[in-house]
Design a protein around this motif. Structure first.
Motif, mmCIF file in Angstrom:
data_model
loop_
_atom_site.group_PDB
_atom_site.id
_atom_site.type_symbol
_atom_site.label_atom_id
_atom_site.label_comp_id
_atom_site.label_asym_id
_atom_site.label_seq_id
_atom_site.Cartn_x
_atom_site.Cartn_y
_atom_site.Cartn_z
ATOM 1 N N LEU A 162 0.849 -1.184 0.000
ATOM 2 C CA LEU A 162 0.000 0.000 0.000
ATOM 3 C C LEU A 162 0.889 1.241 0.000
ATOM 4 O O LEU A 162 1.779 1.372 0.843
ATOM 5 C CB LEU A 162 -0.914 0.018 1.227
ATOM 6 C CG LEU A 162 -1.796 -1.194 1.442
ATOM 7 C CD1 LEU A 162 -2.614 -1.031 2.718
ATOM 8 C CD2 LEU A 162 -2.695 -1.438 0.253
ATOM 9 N N ARG A 163 0.665 2.137 -0.940
ATOM 10 C CA ARG A 163 1.348 3.437 -0.964
ATOM 11 C C ARG A 163 0.283 4.453 -0.604
ATOM 12 O O ARG A 163 -0.631 4.691 -1.379
ATOM 13 C CB ARG A 163 1.909 3.723 -2.348
ATOM 14 C CG ARG A 163 3.036 2.804 -2.767
ATOM 15 C CD ARG A 163 3.473 3.213 -4.161
ATOM 16 N NE ARG A 163 4.536 2.422 -4.678
ATOM 17 C CZ ARG A 163 5.809 2.796 -4.714
ATOM 18 N NH1 ARG A 163 6.174 3.962 -4.217
ATOM 19 N NH2 ARG A 163 6.722 2.027 -5.244
ATOM 20 N N VAL A 164 0.360 5.026 0.582
ATOM 21 C CA VAL A 164 -0.692 5.902 1.091
ATOM 22 C C VAL A 164 -0.211 7.350 1.087
ATOM 23 O O VAL A 164 0.878 7.648 1.577
ATOM 24 C CB VAL A 164 -1.114 5.486 2.522
ATOM 25 C CG1 VAL A 164 -2.235 6.363 3.025
ATOM 26 C CG2 VAL A 164 -1.547 4.011 2.531
ATOM 27 N N LEU A 165 -1.048 8.220 0.541
ATOM 28 C CA LEU A 165 -0.726 9.639 0.469
ATOM 29 C C LEU A 165 -1.918 10.442 0.988
ATOM 30 O O LEU A 165 -3.039 10.211 0.557
ATOM 31 C CB LEU A 165 -0.434 10.018 -0.993
ATOM 32 C CG LEU A 165 0.097 11.407 -1.220
ATOM 33 C CD1 LEU A 165 1.095 11.366 -2.370
ATOM 34 C CD2 LEU A 165 -0.993 12.387 -1.537
ATOM 35 N N PHE A 176 -5.980 2.101 9.960
ATOM 36 C CA PHE A 176 -5.761 0.734 10.398
ATOM 37 C C PHE A 176 -6.508 -0.195 9.460
ATOM 38 O O PHE A 176 -7.469 0.202 8.782
ATOM 39 C CB PHE A 176 -6.210 0.527 11.865
ATOM 40 C CG PHE A 176 -7.645 0.889 12.112
ATOM 41 C CD1 PHE A 176 -8.659 -0.070 12.058
ATOM 42 C CD2 PHE A 176 -8.003 2.198 12.441
ATOM 43 C CE1 PHE A 176 -9.968 0.268 12.299
ATOM 44 C CE2 PHE A 176 -9.323 2.543 12.675
ATOM 45 C CZ PHE A 176 -10.316 1.574 12.613
ATOM 46 N N LEU A 177 -6.034 -1.421 9.351
ATOM 47 C CA LEU A 177 -6.651 -2.427 8.480
ATOM 48 C C LEU A 177 -7.678 -3.228 9.257
ATOM 49 O O LEU A 177 -7.463 -3.564 10.421
ATOM 50 C CB LEU A 177 -5.589 -3.354 7.906
ATOM 51 C CG LEU A 177 -4.580 -2.708 6.967
ATOM 52 C CD1 LEU A 177 -3.497 -3.721 6.589
ATOM 53 C CD2 LEU A 177 -5.255 -2.144 5.743
ATOM 54 N N VAL A 178 -8.764 -3.530 8.609
ATOM 55 C CA VAL A 178 -9.811 -4.342 9.233
ATOM 56 C C VAL A 178 -9.984 -5.600 8.420
ATOM 57 O O VAL A 178 -10.068 -5.562 7.206
ATOM 58 C CB VAL A 178 -11.147 -3.553 9.264
ATOM 59 C CG1 VAL A 178 -12.256 -4.401 9.855
ATOM 60 C CG2 VAL A 178 -10.996 -2.268 10.021
#
Length: 178
Positions: A162-165, A176-178
């Motif tokens: 995952l590349r989060v911006l 957070f991941l669910v």
């Protein structure tokens, strides 16, 4: 009188020369108005990264970014390739932004709304010769990912990258991941 729109590309995170940095005054105007052009040079970057670019036009940057004139740019390098990280369908660049949409009753109309601070005491210049302060930060009640409201991606039981911006004006996130 005919109104003319301009754009200025501003790139966050890249190493570029000052004249290619997308200063708000470096307008690109339509050919019918401007005969010469400003050329920005984006040389190869020294390492793998995800960059954020957006329109940076003078006094209207927030409105243009809010309207979607922004995006991400993934740069790759040989060192990253050696790491054998998840790629292709298993790499998800995610640009998160907050927005406000008009509602009618229990449903969204899809019309963007840009509501900002209206307390004139906070945003009025102290005297007629003072520069007015910037518009207040924006906190929209809806979160979009890659321009989609409530997105969903079916995944396989495999590792993902995952590349989060954070492309929001002022909002910070705890993810957070669910």
């Amino acid at each position: 009188e005919k109104l003319t729109a301009w754009t200025v590309v501003h790139l966050h995170g890249a190493r570029v020369a000052p004249d290619s940095d997308g200063w708000t005054e470096n307008a690109f105007l339509p050919r019918s108005v401007q005969t010469a052009s400003q050329h920005s040079l984006y040389p190869p970057q020294p390492r793998s990264m995800m960059l954020w670019y957006h329109d940076h036009a003078y006094t209207i940057t927030r409105l243009n970014v809010f309207s979607g004139l922004a995006g991400g740019w993934v740069i790759r390098d040989p060192e990253e390739q050696v790491l054998n990280l998840p790629a292709g369908d298993f790499e998800l660049p995610l640009i998160i932004q907050d927005r406000n949409f008009e509602t009618k009753g229990d449903y969204l109309t899809g019309r963007l709304m840009h509501k900002v601070e209206t307390d004139s005491d906070k945003f009025s210049p102290a005297s007629p010769t003072d520069t007015p302060p910037d518009t207040a930060e924006f906190f929209g009640p809806f979160t979009l990912v890659n321009g989609s409201l409530w997105p969903y991606v079916p995944v396989e039981p495999k590792p993902y990258r995952l590349r989060v911006l954070n492309g929001s004006n002022a909002r910070t996130y705890q993810l957070f991941l669910v």
